[in-house]
Enzyme design. Structure first.
Site, mmCIF file in Angstrom:
data_model
loop_
_atom_site.group_PDB
_atom_site.id
_atom_site.type_symbol
_atom_site.label_atom_id
_atom_site.label_comp_id
_atom_site.label_asym_id
_atom_site.label_seq_id
_atom_site.Cartn_x
_atom_site.Cartn_y
_atom_site.Cartn_z
ATOM 1 N N ASP A 7 -2.959 7.882 -15.100
ATOM 2 C CA ASP A 7 -3.671 8.447 -13.961
ATOM 3 C C ASP A 7 -5.166 8.314 -14.207
ATOM 4 O O ASP A 7 -5.621 8.237 -15.341
ATOM 5 C CB ASP A 7 -3.309 9.918 -13.734
ATOM 6 C CG ASP A 7 -3.616 10.393 -12.314
ATOM 7 O OD1 ASP A 7 -3.867 9.532 -11.433
ATOM 8 O OD2 ASP A 7 -3.615 11.608 -12.078
ATOM 9 N N GLY A 8 -5.911 8.277 -13.117
ATOM 10 C CA GLY A 8 -7.359 8.221 -13.169
ATOM 11 C C GLY A 8 -7.942 9.285 -12.269
ATOM 12 O O GLY A 8 -7.281 9.768 -11.351
ATOM 13 N N GLU A 45 -8.043 4.427 -12.553
ATOM 14 C CA GLU A 45 -6.600 4.179 -12.426
ATOM 15 C C GLU A 45 -6.226 2.905 -13.169
ATOM 16 O O GLU A 45 -5.237 2.861 -13.905
ATOM 17 C CB GLU A 45 -6.204 4.064 -10.946
ATOM 18 C CG GLU A 45 -6.351 5.334 -10.139
ATOM 19 C CD GLU A 45 -5.245 6.345 -10.343
ATOM 20 O OE1 GLU A 45 -4.308 6.117 -11.150
ATOM 21 O OE2 GLU A 45 -5.303 7.398 -9.680
ATOM 22 N N ASP A 68 0.516 6.678 -9.945
ATOM 23 C CA ASP A 68 0.423 7.133 -8.555
ATOM 24 C C ASP A 68 -0.595 6.306 -7.778
ATOM 25 O O ASP A 68 -0.950 6.638 -6.653
ATOM 26 C CB ASP A 68 0.099 8.629 -8.476
ATOM 27 C CG ASP A 68 -1.250 8.991 -9.084
ATOM 28 O OD1 ASP A 68 -2.046 8.088 -9.416
ATOM 29 O OD2 ASP A 68 -1.516 10.197 -9.217
ATOM 30 N N ASP A 128 -2.989 13.478 -15.219
ATOM 31 C CA ASP A 128 -4.052 13.963 -14.339
ATOM 32 C C ASP A 128 -4.935 14.964 -15.078
ATOM 33 O O ASP A 128 -6.167 14.880 -15.013
ATOM 34 C CB ASP A 128 -3.451 14.605 -13.080
ATOM 35 C CG ASP A 128 -4.526 15.139 -12.156
ATOM 36 O OD1 ASP A 128 -5.304 14.326 -11.612
ATOM 37 O OD2 ASP A 128 -4.598 16.371 -11.981
#
Length: 152
Positions: A7-8, A45, A68, A128
């Site tokens: 995640d970013g 990301e 995501d 996250d």
């Protein structure tokens, strides 16, 4: 089989940002995170996937990436990135990271699975938190060369 969760995060586009990644293979588990003073969400990301793949010590690994990010997944799964390469990335952003990604991607057998963000997926939620925490850790921010020059 290796699982890579990514995640970013970015506060502003550009703004402070970070990425988080989890590598899991059997009983082995590793978390990776890094923050940058000025970057974008899409760069983070993509950086999460890159750093996860770069952490693999042996080539030809079977890796499932859980992300995501439709930006990353669609660019690879729909083949857009290969068209961008053929056209010299004309009008496209993040050429530096896409080229870095492709270098590492071709060393392994990688497949992508999209997970809905902020939907209670434990590893996605952890990534996250890692990304946001890294984005807030100003004492350890790296420099994203695209925005500030230097090495990232």
């Amino acid at each position: 089989m290796i699982e890579l969760y990514t995640d970013g995060a970015s506060s502003g586009n550009p703004g402070p940002g970070g990425y988080g990644a989890i590598l899991r293979a059997g009983s082995h588990y590793k978390e990776i995170a890094e923050g940058f003073r000025k970057t974008t969400n899409n760069r983070m990301e993509l950086m999460a996937v890159i750093k996860g793949l770069e952490a693999l010590r042996k080539p030809n690994q079977h890796v499932t990436v859980y992300s995501d990010s439709k930006y990353v997944i669609d660019a690879v799964e729909k083949g857009w990135v290969h068209g961008w390469v053929r056209k010299g990335f004309a009008g496209k952003k993040n050429k530096d990271l896409w080229l870095r990604f492709l270098h590492t991607y071709k060393l392994h057998h990688v497949r992508f699975i999209w997970v809905k963000g902020h939907a209670g997926h434990p590893e996605n939620e952890r990534c996250d938190r890692l990304a946001v925490q890294a984005s807030l850790d100003s004492a350890n921010w790296g420099i994203d060369a695209v925005f500030e020059g230097g090495n990232s």
